[in-house]
Design an enzyme around this catalytic site. Structure first.
Site, short mmCIF file in Angstrom:
data_model
loop_
_atom_site.label_atom_id
_atom_site.label_comp_id
_atom_site.label_asym_id
_atom_site.label_seq_id
_atom_site.Cartn_x
_atom_site.Cartn_y
_atom_site.Cartn_z
CG HIS A 27 27.55 64.06 55.93
ND1 HIS A 27 28.29 65.09 55.03
CD2 HIS A 27 28.44 63.71 56.90
CE1 HIS A 27 29.61 65.34 55.67
NE2 HIS A 27 29.44 64.38 57.02
CG ASP A 78 26.14 64.73 51.77
OD1 ASP A 78 26.26 65.97 51.84
OD2 ASP A 78 27.14 64.24 52.67
C1 3MF Z 1 35.21 64.36 59.36
C2 3MF Z 1 34.66 63.52 58.36
C3 3MF Z 1 33.15 63.90 58.07
C4 3MF Z 1 32.95 65.39 57.94
C5 3MF Z 1 33.48 66.17 56.72
C6 3MF Z 1 33.02 67.33 56.43
C7 3MF Z 1 31.85 61.90 58.17
O1 3MF Z 1 36.63 64.36 59.46
O2 3MF Z 1 35.25 62.94 57.87
O3 3MF Z 1 32.26 63.16 58.62
O4 3MF Z 1 31.59 65.54 58.28
O5 3MF Z 1 34.89 66.09 56.91
O6 3MF Z 1 33.89 68.33 56.79
#
Ligand code: 3MF
Ligand code: MG
Length: 343
Positions: free
Chosen positions: A49, A52
């Protein structure tokens, strides 16, 4: 040509076990500790993210830029690759009612600006892949938003991103529900349908998560096939899901090994991975795990995937073709089950 698969996961896949009904049950590994697990567990790709990578997506850009450069250094030193950056548009106080489809112009503006910064971050950590998980782009009740305007806003967001940087590509990760009651774009098909209306459809594709397809009542391998045919399957979040309930993010293949086998089959037989696509695993450790064993779900999912690749490769395809031609699907059922049972 047989594919050598590369694997990825996100730092959120090693976690402290809190759920909506209870707090953390084990101490969180630090980000630095998490990074060391990648190579140890057989992974080369890190999914991010925006926050992150940087300590806060609301920091001034100079701070975000320096955080992102530091992250790039950490990755390079470890031989790790950033697979994608996803703007985390669903946790901020401004985006409580959605980001892209919020009724509030201020929230929508925040979403656009933050998403552009996520693109800038992606360029520093070295990836052109931007994942859109439209978590809150839906409603708790149908009357809350204008559904047609919401679809238009999703297209507009895509266009602004595509215009902002001509190198990036956008991977939509669709999910039918949770956290919302109803998502505006519940499936891959919905998203790819809109992709064709954007200013550059060739840069709009998809990341398919097994559990999200299952939650939509669909078969993940057929969803993957649909995107593969269009050359738009640019990432996957393999995992498993026991029926229609909350998104469980179980280890790949642990609920329905045949369903997992079929996903590996469609990926392997259609050259997934040969253009650098990763096998992403969006799996969560069970809440009951102790900290020292809270990366085993990643190890297990990785191993199950590779064992299923072996099974796909050793399947008697002539026999499959023969049974298809003779329409002997009872025998085909038995052939597959026998193969999975090692017989
Ligand atoms: C959703 C995702 C993520 C979520 C992650 C955190 C890219 O399925 O893959 O986004 O943020 O799963 O719970
Ligand atoms: Mg996912």
């Amino acid at each position: 040509m047989s594919t050598t698969y590369r694997f990825s996961f996100g730092p959120w896949n090693i976690h402290s076990g809190s759920d909506p009904f209870g707090p953390e049950v084990r101490e969180e590994f630090s980000f630095a500790e998490k990074l060391e697990f990648y190579k140890q567990l057989g992974f080369d790709g890190v999914q991010f993210h925006d926050d992150d990578v940087v300590s806060s997506a609301d920091d001034p850009w100079a701070k975000q830029e320096s955080d992102a450069k530091n992250m790039r250094k950490l990755l390079d030193e470890r031989g790790l690759i950033a697979e994608f950056v996803a703007p985390r548009l669903w946790e901020h106080p401004l985006t409580i009612d959605g980001a892209i489809t919020a009724n509030s112009p201020e929230a929508r503006k925040y979403a656009l600006e933050r998403s552009k910064r996520a693109i800038d971050i992606s360029q520093i950590v070295g990836t052109n892949n931007i994942v859109l998980w439209p978590a809150r782009e839906g409603t708790y009740m149908r009357e809350a938003k204008d559904p047609v305007a919401s679809v238009a806003r999703l297209v507009e967001w895509l266009n602004v991103m595509l215009e902002y940087n001509k190198d990036i590509r956008i991977l939509g990760e669709m999910k039918p529900n949770e956290p919302m009651d109803q998502a505006y774009l519940p499936t891959t098909g919905h998203f790819l349908g809109l992709a064709s209306l954007t200013i550059d459809p060739s840069r709009v594709g998809t990341l398919i998560e097994s559990a999200h397809a299952i939650l939509a009542g669909l078969d993940p391998s057929d969803e993957m096939a649909y995107a593969l045919y269009q050359k738009k399957l640019w990432s996957v979040h393999l995992n498993d899901q026991n029926g229609l309930k909350f998104d469980e993010d179980k280890s790949f293949g642990v609920v329905d090994i045949r369903r997992a086998f079929n996903q590996v089959w469609v990926l392997e037989r259609n050259g997934y991975g040969q253009n650098g696509e990763f096998i992403g695993l969006d799996v969560k450790a069970l809440r009951t795990q102790v900290k020292e064993k809270s990366t085993n779900h990643l190890r297990n999912s990785h191993e199950i995937f590779l064992r299923l690749v072996d099974l796909v490769r050793s399947l008697d395809v002539d026999k499959v073709e023969q049974l298809r031609s003779s329409r002997d699907y009872e025998e085909l059922d038995m052939l597959i089950v026998n193969h999975l049972l090692g017989g």
